[in-house]
Write an enzyme that holds these catalytic residues in place. Structure first.
Site, mmCIF file in Angstrom:
data_model
loop_
_atom_site.group_PDB
_atom_site.id
_atom_site.type_symbol
_atom_site.label_atom_id
_atom_site.label_comp_id
_atom_site.label_asym_id
_atom_site.label_seq_id
_atom_site.Cartn_x
_atom_site.Cartn_y
_atom_site.Cartn_z
ATOM 1 N N LYS A 12 0.836 -1.201 0.000
ATOM 2 C CA LYS A 12 0.000 0.000 0.000
ATOM 3 C C LYS A 12 0.882 1.266 0.000
ATOM 4 C CE LYS A 12 -4.053 -2.293 2.022
ATOM 5 N NZ LYS A 12 -5.014 -2.316 3.158
ATOM 6 N N TYR A 52 -12.811 -2.520 -3.228
ATOM 7 C CA TYR A 52 -13.379 -2.333 -1.888
ATOM 8 C C TYR A 52 -14.898 -2.236 -1.884
ATOM 9 C CZ TYR A 52 -8.619 -1.826 -0.114
ATOM 10 O OH TYR A 52 -7.309 -2.060 0.231
ATOM 11 N N ASN A 115 -2.390 0.267 6.844
ATOM 12 C CA ASN A 115 -1.948 -1.047 7.339
ATOM 13 C C ASN A 115 -1.031 -1.788 6.365
ATOM 14 O OD1 ASN A 115 -3.920 -1.771 5.560
ATOM 15 N ND2 ASN A 115 -4.998 -3.156 6.942
ATOM 16 N N HIS A 118 -1.942 -5.385 1.389
ATOM 17 C CA HIS A 118 -3.178 -6.111 1.121
ATOM 18 C C HIS A 118 -2.837 -7.504 0.627
ATOM 19 C CE1 HIS A 118 -6.962 -7.362 -0.705
ATOM 20 N NE2 HIS A 118 -6.241 -7.709 -1.758
ATOM 21 N N GLU A 129 -9.278 -10.120 -7.974
ATOM 22 C CA GLU A 129 -8.411 -8.957 -7.762
ATOM 23 C C GLU A 129 -7.303 -8.878 -8.815
ATOM 24 O OE1 GLU A 129 -7.340 -9.579 -3.646
ATOM 25 O OE2 GLU A 129 -9.375 -9.093 -2.963
HETATM 26 N N1 LIG Z 1 -10.067 2.579 9.295
HETATM 27 C C1 LIG Z 1 -10.577 1.365 9.105
HETATM 28 N N2 LIG Z 1 -10.174 0.662 8.034
HETATM 29 C C2 LIG Z 1 -10.681 -0.570 7.855
HETATM 30 C C3 LIG Z 1 -11.628 -1.159 8.754
HETATM 31 N N3 LIG Z 1 -11.951 -2.391 8.297
HETATM 32 C C4 LIG Z 1 -11.237 -2.551 7.178
HETATM 33 N N4 LIG Z 1 -10.482 -1.455 6.913
HETATM 34 C C5 LIG Z 1 -9.596 -1.237 5.778
HETATM 35 O O1 LIG Z 1 -10.104 -1.949 4.661
HETATM 36 C C6 LIG Z 1 -9.163 -2.923 4.240
HETATM 37 C C7 LIG Z 1 -9.901 -4.153 3.767
HETATM 38 O O2 LIG Z 1 -10.581 -4.731 4.858
HETATM 39 P P1 LIG Z 1 -10.722 -6.306 4.994
HETATM 40 O O3 LIG Z 1 -10.741 -6.906 3.625
HETATM 41 O O4 LIG Z 1 -11.855 -6.574 5.904
HETATM 42 O O5 LIG Z 1 -9.378 -6.685 5.764
HETATM 43 P P2 LIG Z 1 -8.174 -7.602 5.320
HETATM 44 O O6 LIG Z 1 -8.667 -8.653 4.373
HETATM 45 O O7 LIG Z 1 -7.426 -8.036 6.516
HETATM 46 O O8 LIG Z 1 -7.250 -6.541 4.614
HETATM 47 P P3 LIG Z 1 -6.865 -6.458 3.087
HETATM 48 O O9 LIG Z 1 -5.784 -7.455 2.906
HETATM 49 O O10 LIG Z 1 -6.367 -5.035 2.928
HETATM 50 O O11 LIG Z 1 -8.105 -6.762 2.279
HETATM 51 C C8 LIG Z 1 -8.257 -3.155 5.445
HETATM 52 O O12 LIG Z 1 -6.985 -3.588 5.080
HETATM 53 C C9 LIG Z 1 -8.207 -1.766 6.063
HETATM 54 O O13 LIG Z 1 -7.265 -0.952 5.329
HETATM 55 C C10 LIG Z 1 -12.028 -0.378 9.883
HETATM 56 O O14 LIG Z 1 -12.835 -0.807 10.712
HETATM 57 N N5 LIG Z 1 -11.467 0.871 10.001
HETATM 58 MG MG LIG Z 2 -9.641 -8.192 2.541
#
Ligand SMILES: Nc1nc2c(ncn2[C@@H]2O[C@H](COP(=O)(O)OP(=O)(O)OP(=O)(O)O)[C@@H](O)[C@H]2O)c(=O)[nH]1
Ligand SMILES: [Mg+2]
Length: 135
Positions: A12, A52, A115, A118, A129
């Site tokens: 990222k 997303y 974070n 991804h 993706e």
């Molecule tokens: N600020 C914030 N960001 C979030 C939150 N939940 C998800 N995100 C963001 O959205 C991204 C995608 O969420 P998810 O797919 O649920 O999480 P993930 O699979 O562990 O992460 P990715 O590998 O990035 O997809 C996360 O990596 C975060 O950057 C939240 O509650 N708050």
């Molecule tokens: Mg995810």
């Protein structure tokens, strides 16, 4: 039995901005996963929205889109045994606050909003993706 898989990994904008490309890529190679594609690029608003989609309407959605389009990312296709789960093991939990030392998010991140990386959550997500980001 381990299954041969491909996964979509994306370093990222904060990872690129902070100069951690090499160190992060090294962790995947050290574990034995292979890079099949790798490209520095900007995420377009269309790609961000497609990737997303599941978070549309959530309070953090606008911030997430502006963050992921805020600067160059490194788009990667990584392959190997159980590549999806192994990549997520190396990455650590979504929130760096819960990610232990030794994980990518634990070592290079501090907050959920930035974070670091991804990784696809299933082989089906990976295929989707890879289509979004490599066409
Ligand atoms: N600020 C914030 N960001 C979030 C939150 N939940 C998800 N995100 C963001 O959205 C991204 C995608 O969420 P998810 O797919 O649920 O999480 P993930 O699979 O562990 O992460 P990715 O590998 O990035 O997809 C996360 O990596 C975060 O950057 C939240 O509650 N708050
Ligand atoms: Mg995810």
């Amino acid at each position: 039995m381990a299954e041969f898989q491909r996964t979509y990994i994306m370093l990222k904008p904060d990872a690129v901005r902070n100069g951690h490309i090499g160190e992060i890529i090294n962790r995947f190679e050290r574990a034995g996963l292979k890079f099949e594609r790798i490209e520095l690029a900007n995420v377009t608003p269309e790609q961000a929205a497609a990737n997303y989609k599941e978070h549309e309407g959530k309070p953090f959605y606008a911030g997430l889109i502006s963050y992921i389009t805020s600067g160059p990312v490194v788009k990667c296709v990584v392959a190997g045994p159980d590549a999806v789960a192994n990549a997520r093991r190396l990455m650590g939990p979504t929130n760096p606050l819960n990610a232990g030392p030794g994980t990518i998010r634990g070592d290079f991140g501090l907050v959920m909003d930035e974070n670091v990386i991804h990784g696809s959550d299933s082989p089906a997500s990976a295929e989707r993706e890879i289509g979004i980001f490599f066409g």
